[in-house]
Write an enzyme that holds these catalytic residues in place. Sequence first.
Site, short mmCIF file in Angstrom:
data_model
loop_
_atom_site.label_atom_id
_atom_site.label_comp_id
_atom_site.label_asym_id
_atom_site.label_seq_id
_atom_site.Cartn_x
_atom_site.Cartn_y
_atom_site.Cartn_z
N ARG A 108 -24.37 10.64 37.96
CA ARG A 108 -24.10 9.92 36.71
C ARG A 108 -25.38 9.28 36.19
NH1 ARG A 108 -18.46 6.85 36.93
NH2 ARG A 108 -18.81 6.83 34.69
N PRO A 109 -26.22 10.11 35.56
CA PRO A 109 -27.50 9.59 35.07
C PRO A 109 -27.30 8.62 33.90
CG PRO A 109 -27.13 11.81 34.26
CD PRO A 109 -25.98 11.51 35.17
N CYS A 165 -22.19 8.67 42.46
CA CYS A 165 -20.80 8.25 42.42
C CYS A 165 -19.97 9.46 42.80
CB CYS A 165 -20.55 7.76 41.00
SG CYS A 165 -18.96 7.94 40.33
N ARG A 222 -20.47 0.75 38.43
CA ARG A 222 -21.41 1.46 37.58
C ARG A 222 -21.44 0.90 36.16
NH1 ARG A 222 -22.04 5.11 34.17
NH2 ARG A 222 -23.95 6.33 34.28
N ARG A 228 -9.09 -0.90 41.09
CA ARG A 228 -10.19 -1.06 40.16
C ARG A 228 -9.71 -0.81 38.73
NH1 ARG A 228 -14.36 2.98 40.94
NH2 ARG A 228 -14.85 2.03 38.95
N LYS A 254 -9.20 -1.08 30.40
CA LYS A 254 -10.35 -1.43 31.27
C LYS A 254 -11.66 -1.01 30.59
CE LYS A 254 -11.50 1.57 34.68
NZ LYS A 254 -12.89 2.07 34.66
N ASN A 255 -11.69 0.23 30.10
CA ASN A 255 -12.96 0.76 29.61
C ASN A 255 -13.36 0.20 28.24
OD1 ASN A 255 -13.15 2.12 31.96
ND2 ASN A 255 -12.65 4.15 31.13
N ASP A 309 -10.51 11.59 32.30
CA ASP A 309 -9.84 10.57 33.11
C ASP A 309 -8.36 10.89 33.36
OD1 ASP A 309 -12.19 9.16 33.30
OD2 ASP A 309 -11.71 7.75 31.71
N ASP A 364 -30.02 8.45 31.64
CA ASP A 364 -31.21 8.79 30.87
C ASP A 364 -31.01 8.60 29.36
OD1 ASP A 364 -29.38 11.00 31.41
OD2 ASP A 364 -30.72 12.24 30.22
N LEU A 365 -29.79 8.88 28.88
CA LEU A 365 -29.57 8.77 27.44
C LEU A 365 -29.59 7.31 26.98
CD1 LEU A 365 -26.73 11.46 27.22
CD2 LEU A 365 -29.07 11.73 26.36
N1 EPU Z 1 -24.51 11.49 30.92
C1 EPU Z 1 -25.84 11.87 30.94
N2 EPU Z 1 -26.78 10.92 30.68
C2 EPU Z 1 -26.47 9.64 30.37
C3 EPU Z 1 -25.11 9.27 30.35
C4 EPU Z 1 -24.15 10.23 30.64
O1 EPU Z 1 -26.16 13.03 31.20
O2 EPU Z 1 -27.36 8.84 30.13
C5 EPU Z 1 -23.48 12.51 31.20
C6 EPU Z 1 -22.58 12.12 32.37
O3 EPU Z 1 -23.17 12.48 33.60
C7 EPU Z 1 -21.33 12.91 32.05
C8 EPU Z 1 -21.25 12.83 30.53
O4 EPU Z 1 -22.59 12.54 30.10
O5 EPU Z 1 -21.49 14.26 32.41
C9 EPU Z 1 -20.33 11.75 30.00
O6 EPU Z 1 -20.59 10.50 30.62
P1 EPU Z 1 -20.40 9.12 29.89
O7 EPU Z 1 -21.71 8.44 29.76
O8 EPU Z 1 -19.61 9.30 28.64
O9 EPU Z 1 -19.54 8.31 30.95
P2 EPU Z 1 -19.53 6.74 31.08
O10 EPU Z 1 -19.73 6.13 29.74
O11 EPU Z 1 -20.44 6.33 32.17
C10 EPU Z 1 -17.01 6.30 30.62
C11 EPU Z 1 -15.84 5.79 31.40
C12 EPU Z 1 -15.41 6.82 32.43
C13 EPU Z 1 -15.07 8.11 31.70
C14 EPU Z 1 -16.27 8.59 30.89
C15 EPU Z 1 -16.00 9.82 30.06
C16 EPU Z 1 -16.20 3.39 31.42
C17 EPU Z 1 -16.45 2.16 32.20
N3 EPU Z 1 -16.20 4.55 32.07
O12 EPU Z 1 -18.06 6.48 31.57
O13 EPU Z 1 -14.23 6.30 33.02
O14 EPU Z 1 -14.72 9.10 32.64
O15 EPU Z 1 -16.68 7.53 29.98
O16 EPU Z 1 -14.92 9.62 29.21
O17 EPU Z 1 -15.97 3.32 30.22
C18 EPU Z 1 -12.67 5.91 34.71
O18 EPU Z 1 -12.17 5.04 33.99
O19 EPU Z 1 -12.10 6.35 35.75
C19 EPU Z 1 -13.96 6.49 34.35
C20 EPU Z 1 -14.73 7.14 35.20
#
Ligand code: EPU
Length: 419
Positions: free
Chosen positions: A120-121, A115, A91, A398, A22-23, A306, A123-124
Amino acid sequence: MDKILVHGGRSLEGEVRIGGSKNSALPILAATLLTRERCVIERVPDLSDIHYMLTILSQLGCEVERASGVVQVRAEKILTEAPYEIVRKMRASVCVLGPLLGREKAAKVSLPGGCVIGDRPIDLHLKGFEALGAKVTVKGGDILLQATELKGAKINLRGRHGPTVLGTGNIMMAAVLATGTTVIEGAAEEPEVVDLANFLIAMGANISGAGTQHIEIEGVKELHGASHSVIPDRIEAGTFLVAGAIAGKKVTIRRTNPNHLGAVIEALGNAGFDLSHTQDSVTVSPNGARHPLHLETIPYPGFPTDMQAQFCALLSTMDGTSVVTETVFPQRFMHIAELKRMGADIILDDHHATIHGVDRLSGAPVMASDLRASAALVLAALRADGVTEINRVYHIDRGYERIDEKLNALGAHIERVKV
Ligand code: EPU
């Protein structure tokens, strides 16, 4: 809204085939926006999150066709505004920002809200787009990106909780069509980032270093259509390995990539399970003694966040005291209260869960709160006495393709009830 009833106490045995990730599939589908030509994506799992992404692509003007796991997308002429009604449901919709900015130099997408797994910011992501030359505005709940030209830049994407997976993907997708070289430091190393990079490379992008913390992207003028097969879902694979550990005699997962499961296989081995693997399968079977674990979630190649909830379920049923620390999403513990309703003995202190194994869990009505938490409840229910009623199972749909049918094929007794 469906609910599922799990009749506990059955032993699992046999083989299960793992679907596409999925991811990986979500950003790869978004990346098809980067070319006017047709792209063919194989091994796309049949999940509601994927359905949302295909709806977003259609509403952005893409021609989308889907037949048994193969999705064809042609983004000949596209719009740059993603509709709020769909975006708010998922998201991961934010991963259309990068390709829209890369190709059209403009995007308007709703800002995702909070969420249940925590704040889940993004900002990056936004910092990266700005570094490439975009003007970023957040107004009326929308993110607006605008640029006259995107120029390669040096960007550090490491945040307070480590690297960002979708953020790395988003910046790669915007940078492939920028002028000059983009260097991403602190990049996420997850296999899903590598899979996306491989698809972009097949489309004509110039990317090196994906799978390390240092990715370089040399911008090209345009991308062309390409075909790609999505990697196996390592979290679905890990979840079935835990199912085998919690209730199995011997369970083999097939069509997987054991190299992506290193930390999960290691944790199960340390807990006392027997594991063996071939190039594309892993078998788990119970062994003699169990050992409690000290687990900490860490970005790839560390133990995945996860898989944290599923391990909390497993450790609840094993002798001894385990400690699980969540560092990626420190508030991701919604499953604990529900596991306790089933008799688990868990003390939550900030982002640490101390789990005292109990002899028996008992079936109870419980509430699925997010995708992986729901999976954990199903796993716990396999080992519980009596019937567990899991409500709000749309969360599980999902991210898991027919999990009830796949578990039943291994010997579980799970009913899906339309409410
Ligand atoms: N974060 C920031 N700023 C940003 C982005 C992220 O501070 O701009 C923080 C997040 O709050 C968190 C950490 O960085 O503390 C890691 O977040 P990341 O951005 O890596 O998460 P994501 O890319 O939004 C994906 C997966 C998630 C998985 C995470 C971590 C997808 C669609 N989602 O989310 O999957 O938990 O990486 O491996 O790829 C799931 O499948 O159940 C799921 C939640």
